[in-house]
Write a protein that holds these residues in place. Structure first.
Motif, PDB file in Angstrom:
ATOM      1  N   GLU A  55       5.065   5.233   2.407  1.00 24.52           N
ATOM      2  CA  GLU A  55       5.295   6.533   3.024  1.00 24.52           C
ATOM      3  C   GLU A  55       5.864   6.412   4.433  1.00 24.52           C
ATOM      4  O   GLU A  55       6.569   7.303   4.902  1.00 24.52           O
ATOM      5  N   THR A  56       5.604   5.320   5.119  1.00 21.97           N
ATOM      6  CA  THR A  56       6.121   5.152   6.472  1.00 21.97           C
ATOM      7  C   THR A  56       7.527   4.570   6.500  1.00 21.97           C
ATOM      8  O   THR A  56       8.186   4.607   7.535  1.00 21.97           O
ATOM      9  N   MET A  57       7.999   4.042   5.353  1.00 22.25           N
ATOM     10  CA  MET A  57       9.347   3.467   5.301  1.00 22.25           C
ATOM     11  C   MET A  57      10.387   4.583   5.314  1.00 22.25           C
ATOM     12  O   MET A  57      10.171   5.660   4.768  1.00 22.25           O
ATOM     13  N   ASP A  58      11.533   4.297   5.934  1.00 20.23           N
ATOM     14  CA  ASP A  58      12.602   5.298   5.929  1.00 20.23           C
ATOM     15  C   ASP A  58      13.389   5.200   4.615  1.00 20.23           C
ATOM     16  O   ASP A  58      13.175   4.306   3.795  1.00 20.23           O
ATOM     17  N   GLU A 108      15.258   1.789   3.734  1.00 22.39           N
ATOM     18  CA  GLU A 108      14.346   0.714   3.336  1.00 22.39           C
ATOM     19  C   GLU A 108      13.820   0.946   1.912  1.00 22.39           C
ATOM     20  O   GLU A 108      13.750   0.001   1.116  1.00 22.39           O
ATOM     21  N   ARG A 150       0.829  -1.202   0.000  1.00 27.49           N
ATOM     22  CA  ARG A 150       0.000   0.000   0.000  1.00 27.49           C
ATOM     23  C   ARG A 150       0.862   1.251   0.000  1.00 27.49           C
ATOM     24  O   ARG A 150       2.009   1.245   0.439  1.00 27.49           O
ATOM     25  N   ARG A 151       0.276   2.330  -0.474  1.00 27.68           N
ATOM     26  CA  ARG A 151       0.979   3.611  -0.523  1.00 27.68           C
ATOM     27  C   ARG A 151       1.364   4.060   0.891  1.00 27.68           C
ATOM     28  O   ARG A 151       2.441   4.592   1.107  1.00 27.68           O
ATOM     29  N   GLN A 152       0.497   3.821   1.867  1.00 27.15           N
ATOM     30  CA  GLN A 152       0.780   4.218   3.251  1.00 27.15           C
ATOM     31  C   GLN A 152       2.016   3.491   3.774  1.00 27.15           C
ATOM     32  O   GLN A 152       2.823   4.064   4.491  1.00 27.15           O
ATOM     33  N   ASP A 153       2.168   2.218   3.389  1.00 21.09           N
ATOM     34  CA  ASP A 153       3.344   1.466   3.819  1.00 21.09           C
ATOM     35  C   ASP A 153       4.618   2.090   3.267  1.00 21.09           C
ATOM     36  O   ASP A 153       5.629   2.185   3.968  1.00 21.09           O
TER      37      ASP A 153
END
Length: 121
Positions: free
Chosen positions: A7-10, A13, A2-5
């Protein structure tokens, strides 16, 4: 994923994911290219290899044509009278000159052979 996943990755990663995706894409592209080349070879054999691997006929070779017009400002710039006017001639014509002013002495008329029924090669 997902796009949210994403966006939360540094950054690290995401960069590792980018490199993995690049490797996978490179391999898929190579595989696809090999398959397309095989298919092209099969099609070429079926057609009797007319025109080479692309299936297109070779372009017609035209005879060399002697120049008929010369740029007086730069004598190494000539034009055969075929195709689009060269820049130097187009500029001169736009400035009010006539094409006859640039004719090379002794140059044949481009239509002379056709008018007299001469052979075309």
């Amino acid at each position: 994923m997902r796009r949210q996943d994403l966006e939360t990755m540094d950054f690290e990663e995401l960069w590792i994911l980018h490199e993995e995706l690049t490797k996978v894409l490179v391999e898929k592209i190579k595989t696809e290219k090999v398959q397309l080349e095989r298919r092209l070879a099969q099609l070429s054999q079926r057609r009797g290899d007319i025109g080479g691997a692309t299936g297109m006929a070779a372009p017609r070779k035209y005879p060399k044509v002697k120049p008929k017009y010369r740029n007086p400002a730069a004598p190494n710039e000539t034009w055969s009278g075929r195709g689009k006017h060269p820049r130097w001639l187009a500029a001169a014509l736009k400035a009010g000159h006539r094409i006859e002013e640039f004719k090379i002495e002794g140059a044949e008329d481009s239509l002379a052979g056709e008018k007299t029924g001469g052979k075309r090669s």
